[in-house]
Design a protein around this motif. Structure first.
Motif, PDB file in Angstrom:
ATOM      1  N   ARG A  27      -6.163  -5.478   4.249  1.00 45.35           N
ATOM      2  CA  ARG A  27      -4.940  -6.107   3.743  1.00 45.35           C
ATOM      3  C   ARG A  27      -4.801  -7.439   4.454  1.00 45.35           C
ATOM      4  N   GLU A  50      -5.884   8.387   0.067  1.00 45.27           N
ATOM      5  CA  GLU A  50      -6.515   7.068   0.084  1.00 45.27           C
ATOM      6  C   GLU A  50      -6.271   6.347   1.407  1.00 45.27           C
ATOM      7  N   ARG A  51      -7.267   5.565   1.812  1.00 45.35           N
ATOM      8  CA  ARG A  51      -7.207   4.842   3.087  1.00 45.35           C
ATOM      9  C   ARG A  51      -7.197   3.342   2.828  1.00 45.35           C
ATOM     10  N   LEU A  52      -6.326   2.628   3.534  1.00 43.53           N
ATOM     11  CA  LEU A  52      -6.260   1.175   3.445  1.00 43.53           C
ATOM     12  C   LEU A  52      -7.427   0.569   4.213  1.00 43.53           C
ATOM     13  N   GLU A  53      -8.288  -0.171   3.531  1.00 42.50           N
ATOM     14  CA  GLU A  53      -9.481  -0.761   4.126  1.00 42.50           C
ATOM     15  C   GLU A  53      -9.267  -2.219   4.528  1.00 42.50           C
ATOM     16  N   PHE A  59       0.828  -1.200   0.000  1.00 44.66           N
ATOM     17  CA  PHE A  59       0.000   0.000   0.000  1.00 44.66           C
ATOM     18  C   PHE A  59       0.864   1.252   0.000  1.00 44.66           C
ATOM     19  N   ARG A  75     -14.005   2.971  -4.243  1.00 43.92           N
ATOM     20  CA  ARG A  75     -13.496   1.881  -3.404  1.00 43.92           C
ATOM     21  C   ARG A  75     -13.085   0.732  -4.299  1.00 43.92           C
ATOM     22  N   PHE A  99      -8.713  -0.452  -0.882  1.00 43.36           N
ATOM     23  CA  PHE A  99      -8.523   0.927  -0.437  1.00 43.36           C
ATOM     24  C   PHE A  99      -9.707   1.771  -0.862  1.00 43.36           C
TER      25      PHE A  99
END
Length: 212
Positions: A119, A114-117, A72, A141, A128
Motif C-alpha cells: 500500500r 487476504e493479506r495486504l502486500e 484495505f 494476487r 493483496f
C-alpha cells in the motif's frame, strides 16, 4: 506524466518469456502505460496459472478514486460482492495486515482471507494476496494502481488492475480468465459509479447555493 487513457475496461494480451529457464508469462501492462506504472503489473505466471490486466478510466481526480481503493479494511465501500470485512491481523493499513471477507449470497464463494502486500499512498499502488477461504481463487494476487490521465475535459483517473491466479482443476485458462475478468470488471464499474456519485453529492450543495 499523464498518459492517454483507454475508454473502456479491456483485457491485456500477454507475451511469453523465459524466467530462470522456465516458460512463464509476463504481464507488462497496456501499451501507452509508462514504464514506472507498468512495472507494478508484471507477474511471473507458472504452469497451471493465468493472469490478466484490466484498466478503466474514471472522470474524477485520481485522489478521489484512490481514497476508496486504499481502504484495505473497507473493500465493501465499492465492491458489491462483499457483504462484510473484518481485519483479523494488523491495523488494516500496514503491509501484512490480514482481512476476512464475507461474500454476498448467490456467488460460488463463502468467504476469503487476504493479506495486504503493498500500500503506497504516494504512488497509489495497492496489492493483496488471497491466503485461503471457501472460493475458487487459489494463489490469487492482485495489484491495482491509480494514475492521473491526460484529458481536455477535466480530471480523469486511470485505474489499472492486474492479477495472477491458479487455474482450477477441470477448468481451462480461458475459462478462468473470463470468470475472474468478469469479477474485476464489475468491481471497476462499481468503483466508477461510487466515485461519480460521491463527486455529485459533494457538488450538490454548491450547485444548490448557486441557484438560490
Amino acid at each position: 506524466m499523464p498518459y492517454a487513457a483507454a475508454t473502456r475496461t479491456s483485457p491485456e494480451q500477454h507475451s511469453r518469456v523465459v524466467t530462470n529457464g522456465r516458460a512463464a508469462v509476463a504481464c507488462a501492462g497496456h501499451a501507452g502505460v509508462p514504464a514506472e506504472v507498468a512495472r507494478h503489473h508484471e507477474h511471473t505466471v507458472t504452469p497451471g496459472q493465468c493472469c490478466s490486466v484490466m484498466m478503466r478510466s474514471i472522470a474524477a481526480p485520481a485522489a478521489a478514486v484512490w481514497s476508496l481503493m486504499r481502504r484495505f479494511d473497507q473493500p465493501q465501500g465499492y465492491k458489491r460482492f462483499i457483504r462484510g470485512c473484518h481485519v483479523v491481523d494488523g491495523d488494516g493499513v500496514e503491509v501484512g495486515s490480514v482481512r476476512e471477507l464475507e461474500v454476498v449470497t448467490g456467488l460460488p464463494a463463502e468467504n476469503s482471507r487476504e493479506r495486504l502486500e503493498i500500500r503506497d499512498d504516494e504512488r497509489r499502488v495497492i496489492s493483496f494476496r488471497i491466503l485461503g477461504g471457501e472460493h475458487r481463487l487459489a494463489n490469487y494476487r492482485s495489484v491495482t494502481t491509480v494514475h492521473e490521465a491526460a484529458s481536455q475535459n477535466g480530471p480523469l483517473a486511470m485505474v489499472v488492475e492486474s492479477y495472477v491466479v491458479d487455474v482450477p482443476q477441470g477448468n481451462t485458462v480461458e475459462e478462468t480468465r473470463i470468470f475472474v475478468d468478469t469479477i474485476v470488471r464489475c468491481n471497476l464499474q462499481s468503483l466508477e459509479r461510487t466515485v461519480l456519485r460521491q463527486q455529485a453529492m459533494a457538488a450538490a450543495p454548491h450547485n444548490n447555493h448557486n441557484h438560490n
